[in-house]
Design a protein around this motif. Structure first.
Motif, PDB file in Angstrom:
ATOM      1  N   ASP A 140       0.620  -1.522   0.182  1.00 38.88           N
ATOM      2  CA  ASP A 140      -0.169   0.219   0.252  1.00 38.88           C
ATOM      3  C   ASP A 140       0.401   1.421  -0.180  1.00 38.88           C
ATOM      4  OD1 ASP A 140      -2.218  -1.657  -0.172  1.00 38.88           O
ATOM      5  OD2 ASP A 140      -2.354  -1.499   2.637  1.00 38.88           O
ATOM      6  N   SER A 141       0.321   2.521  -0.942  1.00 40.66           N
ATOM      7  CA  SER A 141       1.371   3.459  -0.777  1.00 40.66           C
ATOM      8  C   SER A 141       0.371   4.348  -0.058  1.00 40.66           C
ATOM      9  CB  SER A 141       1.591   4.424  -2.254  1.00 40.66           C
ATOM     10  OG  SER A 141       0.342   4.217  -2.630  1.00 40.66           O
ATOM     11  N   GLY A 142       1.257   5.291   0.187  1.00 40.41           N
ATOM     12  CA  GLY A 142       0.690   6.546   1.441  1.00 40.41           C
ATOM     13  C   GLY A 142       1.938   7.362   1.861  1.00 40.41           C
ATOM     14  N   SER A 143       1.463   8.460   2.526  1.00 37.86           N
ATOM     15  CA  SER A 143       3.343   9.834   2.363  1.00 37.86           C
ATOM     16  C   SER A 143       2.975   8.940   4.197  1.00 37.86           C
ATOM     17  CB  SER A 143       2.348  11.243   2.815  1.00 37.86           C
ATOM     18  OG  SER A 143       0.613  11.384   3.113  1.00 37.86           O
ATOM     19  N   MET A 144       2.019   8.167   4.698  1.00 34.62           N
ATOM     20  CA  MET A 144       2.455   7.926   6.556  1.00 34.62           C
ATOM     21  C   MET A 144       3.582   7.116   6.729  1.00 34.62           C
ATOM     22  SD  MET A 144      -0.342   5.394   7.563  1.00 34.62           S
ATOM     23  CE  MET A 144      -1.552   5.982   6.699  1.00 34.62           C
ATOM     24  N   TRP A 145       4.050   6.163   4.911  1.00 39.51           N
ATOM     25  CA  TRP A 145       5.437   5.315   5.150  1.00 39.51           C
ATOM     26  C   TRP A 145       6.861   6.158   4.793  1.00 39.51           C
ATOM     27  CZ3 TRP A 145       0.632   2.918   3.504  1.00 39.51           C
ATOM     28  CH2 TRP A 145      -0.067   2.028   4.443  1.00 39.51           C
ATOM     29  N   SER A 146       8.056   6.186   5.461  1.00 39.82           N
ATOM     30  CA  SER A 146       8.881   7.058   4.628  1.00 39.82           C
ATOM     31  C   SER A 146       9.431   6.449   3.093  1.00 39.82           C
ATOM     32  CB  SER A 146       9.994   7.220   6.165  1.00 39.82           C
ATOM     33  OG  SER A 146      10.608   5.569   5.564  1.00 39.82           O
ATOM     34  N   SER A 147       9.250   5.019   3.464  1.00 37.70           N
ATOM     35  CA  SER A 147       9.516   4.483   1.722  1.00 37.70           C
ATOM     36  C   SER A 147       8.364   4.836   1.189  1.00 37.70           C
ATOM     37  CB  SER A 147       9.355   3.548   1.947  1.00 37.70           C
ATOM     38  OG  SER A 147       8.686   2.810   2.324  1.00 37.70           O
ATOM     39  N   GLY A 148       7.536   5.005   1.052  1.00 37.77           N
ATOM     40  CA  GLY A 148       6.468   5.532  -0.251  1.00 37.77           C
ATOM     41  C   GLY A 148       5.509   4.580   0.287  1.00 37.77           C
ATOM     42  N   MET A 149       5.442   3.663   0.860  1.00 41.53           N
ATOM     43  CA  MET A 149       4.908   1.771   0.084  1.00 41.53           C
ATOM     44  C   MET A 149       4.953   0.829   1.417  1.00 41.53           C
ATOM     45  SD  MET A 149       6.898  -0.823  -1.655  1.00 41.53           S
ATOM     46  CE  MET A 149       5.837  -1.990  -1.094  1.00 41.53           C
ATOM     47  N   HIS A 150       3.628   0.596   1.628  1.00 37.28           N
ATOM     48  CA  HIS A 150       3.716   0.007   3.558  1.00 37.28           C
ATOM     49  C   HIS A 150       4.925  -1.707   2.656  1.00 37.28           C
ATOM     50  CE1 HIS A 150       1.281  -2.724   6.127  1.00 37.28           C
ATOM     51  NE2 HIS A 150       2.261  -1.284   7.223  1.00 37.28           N
ATOM     52  N   THR A 151       5.579  -2.067   3.525  1.00 37.98           N
ATOM     53  CA  THR A 151       5.873  -3.045   3.554  1.00 37.98           C
ATOM     54  C   THR A 151       6.329  -4.227   4.690  1.00 37.98           C
ATOM     55  OG1 THR A 151       8.019  -2.141   5.521  1.00 37.98           O
ATOM     56  CG2 THR A 151       8.345  -1.346   2.788  1.00 37.98           C
ATOM     57  N   GLY A 152       4.561  -3.931   5.096  1.00 39.71           N
ATOM     58  CA  GLY A 152       4.566  -5.238   6.136  1.00 39.71           C
ATOM     59  C   GLY A 152       3.261  -6.043   6.039  1.00 39.71           C
ATOM     60  N   LEU A 153       2.191  -5.745   7.232  1.00 36.93           N
ATOM     61  CA  LEU A 153       0.920  -6.747   6.951  1.00 36.93           C
ATOM     62  C   LEU A 153       0.519  -5.516   8.073  1.00 36.93           C
ATOM     63  CD1 LEU A 153      -1.204  -7.738   5.850  1.00 36.93           C
ATOM     64  CD2 LEU A 153      -0.777  -9.797   7.265  1.00 36.93           C
ATOM     65  N   ASP A 154      -0.504  -5.387   8.813  1.00 34.98           N
ATOM     66  CA  ASP A 154      -0.247  -4.979  10.328  1.00 34.98           C
ATOM     67  C   ASP A 154      -1.733  -5.648  10.642  1.00 34.98           C
ATOM     68  OD1 ASP A 154       0.698  -2.700   9.802  1.00 34.98           O
ATOM     69  OD2 ASP A 154      -0.062  -0.873   9.496  1.00 34.98           O
ATOM     70  N   PHE A 155      -2.317  -6.483  11.768  1.00 36.86           N
ATOM     71  CA  PHE A 155      -2.450  -6.672  12.771  1.00 36.86           C
ATOM     72  C   PHE A 155      -3.483  -5.989  13.178  1.00 36.86           C
ATOM     73  CE2 PHE A 155      -0.436  -9.961  10.774  1.00 36.86           C
ATOM     74  CZ  PHE A 155      -1.233 -10.876  10.926  1.00 36.86           C
ATOM     75  N   ALA A 156      -4.574  -5.377  13.289  1.00 43.41           N
ATOM     76  CA  ALA A 156      -5.621  -3.976  14.163  1.00 43.41           C
ATOM     77  C   ALA A 156      -5.701  -5.282  15.523  1.00 43.41           C
ATOM     78  CB  ALA A 156      -5.681  -3.124  13.638  1.00 43.41           C
ATOM     79  N   ALA A 157      -5.351  -4.770  17.100  1.00 43.12           N
ATOM     80  CA  ALA A 157      -6.119  -5.572  17.748  1.00 43.12           C
ATOM     81  C   ALA A 157      -6.026  -4.854  18.775  1.00 43.12           C
ATOM     82  CB  ALA A 157      -5.021  -6.565  17.851  1.00 43.12           C
ATOM     83  N   PRO A 158      -6.331  -5.150  20.420  1.00 45.65           N
ATOM     84  CA  PRO A 158      -6.291  -4.022  21.245  1.00 45.65           C
ATOM     85  C   PRO A 158      -4.610  -3.681  22.124  1.00 45.65           C
ATOM     86  CG  PRO A 158      -8.398  -5.770  20.839  1.00 45.65           C
ATOM     87  CD  PRO A 158      -7.458  -5.891  20.648  1.00 45.65           C
ATOM     88  N   THR A 159      -4.729  -3.216  22.845  1.00 47.46           N
ATOM     89  CA  THR A 159      -3.255  -2.792  23.093  1.00 47.46           C
ATOM     90  C   THR A 159      -3.072  -4.341  24.222  1.00 47.46           C
ATOM     91  OG1 THR A 159      -3.161  -0.520  23.019  1.00 47.46           O
ATOM     92  CG2 THR A 159      -1.360  -1.486  24.817  1.00 47.46           C
ATOM     93  N   GLY A 160      -2.280  -4.969  24.369  1.00 45.06           N
ATOM     94  CA  GLY A 160      -1.846  -6.204  25.345  1.00 45.06           C
ATOM     95  C   GLY A 160      -1.728  -7.199  24.571  1.00 45.06           C
ATOM     96  N   THR A 161      -2.447  -7.398  23.725  1.00 44.98           N
ATOM     97  CA  THR A 161      -2.927  -8.637  22.542  1.00 44.98           C
ATOM     98  C   THR A 161      -1.639  -9.816  22.647  1.00 44.98           C
ATOM     99  OG1 THR A 161      -5.091  -7.664  21.987  1.00 44.98           O
ATOM    100  CG2 THR A 161      -4.430  -9.869  20.863  1.00 44.98           C
ATOM    101  N   PRO A 162      -1.965 -10.694  23.192  1.00 40.37           N
ATOM    102  CA  PRO A 162       0.116 -11.819  23.162  1.00 40.37           C
ATOM    103  C   PRO A 162       0.061 -11.383  21.841  1.00 40.37           C
ATOM    104  CG  PRO A 162      -1.988 -12.987  24.570  1.00 40.37           C
ATOM    105  CD  PRO A 162      -2.414 -11.498  23.539  1.00 40.37           C
ATOM    106  N   VAL A 163       1.417 -11.508  21.731  1.00 41.68           N
ATOM    107  CA  VAL A 163       2.286 -11.393  20.299  1.00 41.68           C
ATOM    108  C   VAL A 163       2.987 -13.097  20.108  1.00 41.68           C
ATOM    109  CG1 VAL A 163       3.815 -10.764  18.713  1.00 41.68           C
ATOM    110  CG2 VAL A 163       2.066  -9.337  19.842  1.00 41.68           C
ATOM    111  N   LYS A 164       2.652 -13.973  19.248  1.00 46.61           N
ATOM    112  CA  LYS A 164       3.709 -15.235  19.384  1.00 46.61           C
ATOM    113  C   LYS A 164       4.597 -15.633  17.997  1.00 46.61           C
ATOM    114  CE  LYS A 164      -1.253 -17.321  20.924  1.00 46.61           C
ATOM    115  NZ  LYS A 164      -2.112 -18.109  20.678  1.00 46.61           N
ATOM    116  N   ALA A 165       5.022 -16.622  18.709  1.00 44.19           N
ATOM    117  CA  ALA A 165       6.608 -16.678  17.605  1.00 44.19           C
ATOM    118  C   ALA A 165       5.586 -17.902  16.074  1.00 44.19           C
ATOM    119  CB  ALA A 165       8.101 -17.116  17.528  1.00 44.19           C
ATOM    120  N   VAL A 166       5.064 -17.304  14.987  1.00 41.53           N
ATOM    121  CA  VAL A 166       5.512 -18.305  14.565  1.00 41.53           C
ATOM    122  C   VAL A 166       5.416 -19.267  13.628  1.00 41.53           C
ATOM    123  CG1 VAL A 166       4.219 -15.984  13.155  1.00 41.53           C
ATOM    124  CG2 VAL A 166       6.615 -17.030  12.406  1.00 41.53           C
TER     125      VAL A 166
END
Length: 362
Positions: free
Chosen positions: A249-275
């Motif tokens: 995805d492109s946009g001015s919010m990313w310094s490279s001009g494009m999004h380099t990952g995938l965003d998982f929106a979740a409440p703060t404190g949700t556990p993050v696991k090793a894939v």
């Protein structure tokens, strides 16, 4: 004494004969006997006739060879010094005819002015002249035979050379044709081998595609089933999430001009696991990424967990599904979410495609 039978009486010329001479058949007849002019060539006149016939035959043979498209035949004529009999001195006959007068009368009776008649066959005086003529005739025949034999041998040599040249040309032509046929056969074999290899590769690619399709179909969940968070030793990085921004995805919010990952929106404190099981090689503050953990898998792939609110593991090995941190909103963000990046050899790739390739439903 009257002349005997078989001899001619020599008539001496009168005074009137020296003044005017009217030849007749008898008076013009060549003299015979001892006063005959000797043949100094020993039969060369008749031999010359035979020699001329031999030369004409040889020249005719050379002309026939030329007319037949063959090389001209060179004629070599042997020395004529040996032609004319047995090699006797040509003046010897003259010497005999003009020998000593003292011995002549006692032998041939010329003292009486009588000249013996020239005889033929087996009579007196015949053997010497006949021998010379026979010798000259034989020499001419030998010369003619030698010339014809030489011409024939040269014609045979020319014919042999032409035949050898024709055979050599035919051999070279056959060899060239064989080489062309070999080259054509090699080219056909090479083309066939390439075609066979190409067909084999296509069949292999088709089989591999079918196998991959079958594997994906086997891993795909049944219609209406809940998404799977684990598959073949891999798990999703978090739960109770919503995908907000995708890779590219492109946009001015990313310094490279494009999004380099995938965003998982979740409440703060949700556990993050090793894939997947691996090693934590980096953990800490990383500027716009906020708090970040870098997990390196056994194949060298790096998984970046960014914008964390806290980090549970900062180094060492972890197992698949182990909690390594929690969702947060640190760094350059607009809300709480997990920014997940997948890097291979330092280059980013689409995390969604990578997770799906591991059999996960995202």
């Amino acid at each position: 004494m009257p002349p005997s039978d078989g001899v001619d009486v020599q008539e001496f010329p009168t005074a009137g004969a020296w003044g005017e001479w009217n030849p007749t058949e008898d008076s013009a007849r060549p003299p015979r006997g001892k006063h005959r002019v000797a043949n100094r060539r020993g039969g060369l006149a008749r031999s010359s006739t035979v020699l001329g016939v031999g030369v004409i035959a040889a020249v005719g043979a050379g002309g026939m060879a030329t007319a037949q498209g063959r090389p001209q035949v060179s004629i070599s004529i042997p020395s004529l010094g040996s032609i004319g009999g047995s090699g006797e001195d040509p003046d010897e006959d003259t010497d005999e005819d003009t020998g000593d007068a003292a011995s002549g009368p006692a032998r041939d009776g010329s003292a009486n002015g009588i000249i013996p008649r020239q005889t033929r066959g087996g009579e007196a005086g015949a053997p010497a002249g006949a021998g010379r003529a026979a010798a000259g005739f034989d020499a001419g025949e030998v010369l003619r035979h030698r010339i014809l034999q030489q011409a024939e041998s040269q014609q045979d040599a020319a014919a042999t050379a032409l035949k050898a040249e024709a055979e050599r040309a035919a051999h070279e032509a056959a060899a060239g044709e064989a080489r062309q046929q070999r080259a054509a056969a090699d080219e056909a074999a090479r083309a066939k081998a390439e075609e066979t290899a190409k067909a084999r590769e296509q069949a292999k690619a088709q089989e591999q595609a079918k196998a991959e399709a079958a594997a994906r179909q086997a891993k795909a969940p049944a219609p209406g089933a809940a998404p799977s968070s684990t598959a073949g030793g891999y798990v999703l990085p978090t739960s109770a999430y919503t995908l907000t921004s995708h890779y590219g995805d492109s946009g001015s919010m990313w310094s490279s001009g494009m999004h380099t990952g995938l965003d998982f929106a979740a409440p703060t404190g949700t556990p993050v696991k090793a894939v997947h099981g691996g090693t934590v090689v980096s953990a800490g503050w990383s500027g716009a990424y906020g708090y970040r953990i870098v997990l390196q898998l056994p194949d060298g792939t790096e998984i970046w967990y960014c914008h964390l609110s806290s980090m549970s593991v900062t180094s060492g090995s972890v197992d698949t599904g182990e909690t390594i941190g929690r969702v947060g909103a640190t760094g350059n963000v607009t809300g709480a979410h997990l920014h997940l990046e997948v890097r291979t050899d330092g280059a980013t790739r689409d995390p969604l495609t990578w997770l799906q390739s591991k059999g996960l439903n995202v």
